[in-house]
Design an enzyme around this catalytic site. Structure first.
Site, PDB file in Angstrom:
ATOM      1  N   TRP A 105      43.189  37.790  30.454  1.00  0.00           N
ATOM      2  CA  TRP A 105      43.434  36.930  31.431  1.00  0.00           C
ATOM      3  C   TRP A 105      43.626  35.604  30.815  1.00  0.00           C
ATOM      4  O   TRP A 105      44.446  34.883  31.483  1.00  0.00           O
ATOM      5  CB  TRP A 105      42.315  37.036  32.488  1.00  0.00           C
ATOM      6  CG  TRP A 105      42.327  38.411  33.152  1.00  0.00           C
ATOM      7  CD1 TRP A 105      41.700  39.431  32.865  1.00  0.00           C
ATOM      8  CD2 TRP A 105      43.528  38.892  34.173  1.00  0.00           C
ATOM      9  NE1 TRP A 105      42.026  40.584  33.794  1.00  0.00           N
ATOM     10  CE2 TRP A 105      43.359  40.276  34.280  1.00  0.00           C
ATOM     11  CE3 TRP A 105      44.572  38.259  34.518  1.00  0.00           C
ATOM     12  CZ2 TRP A 105      44.141  40.861  35.023  1.00  0.00           C
ATOM     13  CZ3 TRP A 105      45.521  38.950  35.268  1.00  0.00           C
ATOM     14  CH2 TRP A 105      45.299  40.304  35.665  1.00  0.00           C
ATOM     15  N   ASP A 175      37.693  30.047  34.560  1.00  0.00           N
ATOM     16  CA  ASP A 175      37.809  31.241  35.370  1.00  0.00           C
ATOM     17  C   ASP A 175      36.598  32.112  35.335  1.00  0.00           C
ATOM     18  O   ASP A 175      36.373  32.858  34.453  1.00  0.00           O
ATOM     19  CB  ASP A 175      38.940  32.298  34.981  1.00  0.00           C
ATOM     20  CG  ASP A 175      39.483  33.362  35.650  1.00  0.00           C
ATOM     21  OD1 ASP A 175      38.724  33.788  36.616  1.00  0.00           O
ATOM     22  OD2 ASP A 175      40.154  34.126  35.261  1.00  0.00           O
ATOM     23  N   LYS A 199      35.457  41.164  42.851  1.00  0.00           N
ATOM     24  CA  LYS A 199      34.663  41.712  42.065  1.00  0.00           C
ATOM     25  C   LYS A 199      32.992  41.693  42.629  1.00  0.00           C
ATOM     26  O   LYS A 199      32.452  42.679  42.494  1.00  0.00           O
ATOM     27  CB  LYS A 199      34.965  41.097  40.702  1.00  0.00           C
ATOM     28  CG  LYS A 199      36.486  41.383  40.201  1.00  0.00           C
ATOM     29  CD  LYS A 199      36.808  40.570  39.239  1.00  0.00           C
ATOM     30  CE  LYS A 199      38.193  40.451  38.749  1.00  0.00           C
ATOM     31  NZ  LYS A 199      38.782  41.834  38.278  1.00  0.00           N
TER      32      LYS A 199
END
Length: 368
Positions: A105, A175, A199
């Protein structure tokens, strides 16, 4: 396993939501607070949604202890949208940004940012995936607009054991899609935090942005309005129609976290759950092996191989097949990495992880 465990969901996201939150949503689905209408059908400018929007922001502020000089925004576009939004809003200061690439990511985030300015990788891409070079070896650019890192790599199972700092006072951007609300953090150490909700804090569709006020007001001219932090902040996250239903469910999840002991309880439980899993691997004589350096193993996404360090694909397929018979789902590793991955987000209970570990012990006894 009882009806409350109809399925054990170890999916990486969209992930398991607390069962009582889903039950509450179900009771309100057709008629929100006896209005005769579903929240999904109501105006985002009406008093009902306005209250949800404000309550969700307030809950995030309380849980994370967000200082007054930070704004809490609700955006759309997921983490991927945020990769672009961060660059479009923050890179304008110098046209350069520092990126720590530790996995899938952060690598995607750096590629996206490179469309809008110069990206400096603070260390070469690791020869061995699953490691974070010591901070003393990083090359940080004093002229960077910000330093970006991914706190927890969902695909790769790497989690930062520290918060990076800049000796030059450059803002830190993180992030935290998969680690937000799983531990206490000092928000004042960050310029900006972005987190897709799907999540730990809600369903897909809403992305939380926490940003220091002095970083607003300088987006690039080409920044689309929908990604403009300054506009979203001025309009209290209702510049255009937000993902109202996602925010509504997220607000309930945040209240659930508060009711269940807040971040300290989530952090304790997170340590506890991952310890169960890693201990089984340590004791398995390499039947299960985790490829991640011990100092940066994720508490939240645990990748491992079955049948030896390189993995035995036949055994791994068997492992997944047997797990599904016991209603343990979404344990297949990410397509880029292979193997097995168990995600242990806040809604996954310790008992559920204990059942997974019990299965792992039995599987090992049968096949090792």
């Amino acid at each position: 396993m009882g009806s409350s465990h109809s399925a054990l969901n170890f999916g990486a996201g969209p992930a398991k939501l607390p069962r009582e939150v889903l039950a509450e949503v179900q009771t309100e689905l057709l008629s929100y607070q006896d209005s005769g209408m579903s929240l999904m059908e109501m105006s985002h400018r009406g008093k009902e949604y306005t209250k949800i929007n404000n309550d969700a922001q307030k809950a995030i502020r309380e849980l994370l202890n967000v200082p007054d000089n930070y704004k809490v925004l609700f955006m759309q576009g997921g983490g991927t949208g945020a990769f672009a939004a961060v660059a479009l809003n923050l890179m304008n200061r110098t046209g350069v940004a520092d990126y720590a690439v530790t996995g899938t990511w952060s690598s995607k985030a750096a590629k996206e940012a490179a469309k809008y300015g110069k990206v400096n990788l603070v260390f070469p891409k690791a020869d061995k995936p699953g490691s974070i070079p010591p901070e003393s070896s990083w090359t940080l650019n004093p002229d960077a607009s910000y330093v970006y890192y991914c706190d927890n790599e969902t695909v790769d199972g790497v989690e930062f054991p520290f918060i990076p700092t800049s000796p030059h006072g450059v803002p830190i951007v993180s992030d935290m899609s998969s680690s937000i609300m799983t531990k206490k953090i000092d928000i004042s150490k960050f310029g900006c935090i972005v987190a897709g909700a799907q999540k730990n804090i809600g369903p897909a569709g809403v992305t939380v942005v926490i940003i220091r006020e002095d970083l607003l007001g300088n987006p690039m001219k080409i920044c689309p309005t929908v990604f403009d932090f300054t506009v979203i902040s001025q309009q209290n996250s209702v510049h255009n129609t937000p993902a109202t239903f996602s925010v509504y469910v997220m607000e309930k999840v945040l209240q659930w976290i508060k009711k269940n002991g807040g971040l300290q309880a989530m952090e304790n439980q997170s340590q506890d759950k991952s310890k169960l899993l890693y201990e089984e691997m340590e004791n398995s004589n390499n039947f299960y092996s985790c490829p991640i350096d011990e100092n940066c193993r994720s508490r939240i996404n645990v990748p491992f191989r079955v049948g030896g360090p390189q993995g035995n694909e036949e055994l791994e397929a068997k492992f997944l097949e047997e797990a599904e018979k016991l209603k343990m789902f979404q344990l297949k590793g990410h397509r880029l990495v292979g193997g097995i991955r168990a995600s242990l987000y806040n809604a996954v209970t310790r008992d559920e992880v204990a059942l997974l570990v019990k299965f792992m012990k039995e599987f090992r006894a049968q096949f090792s």
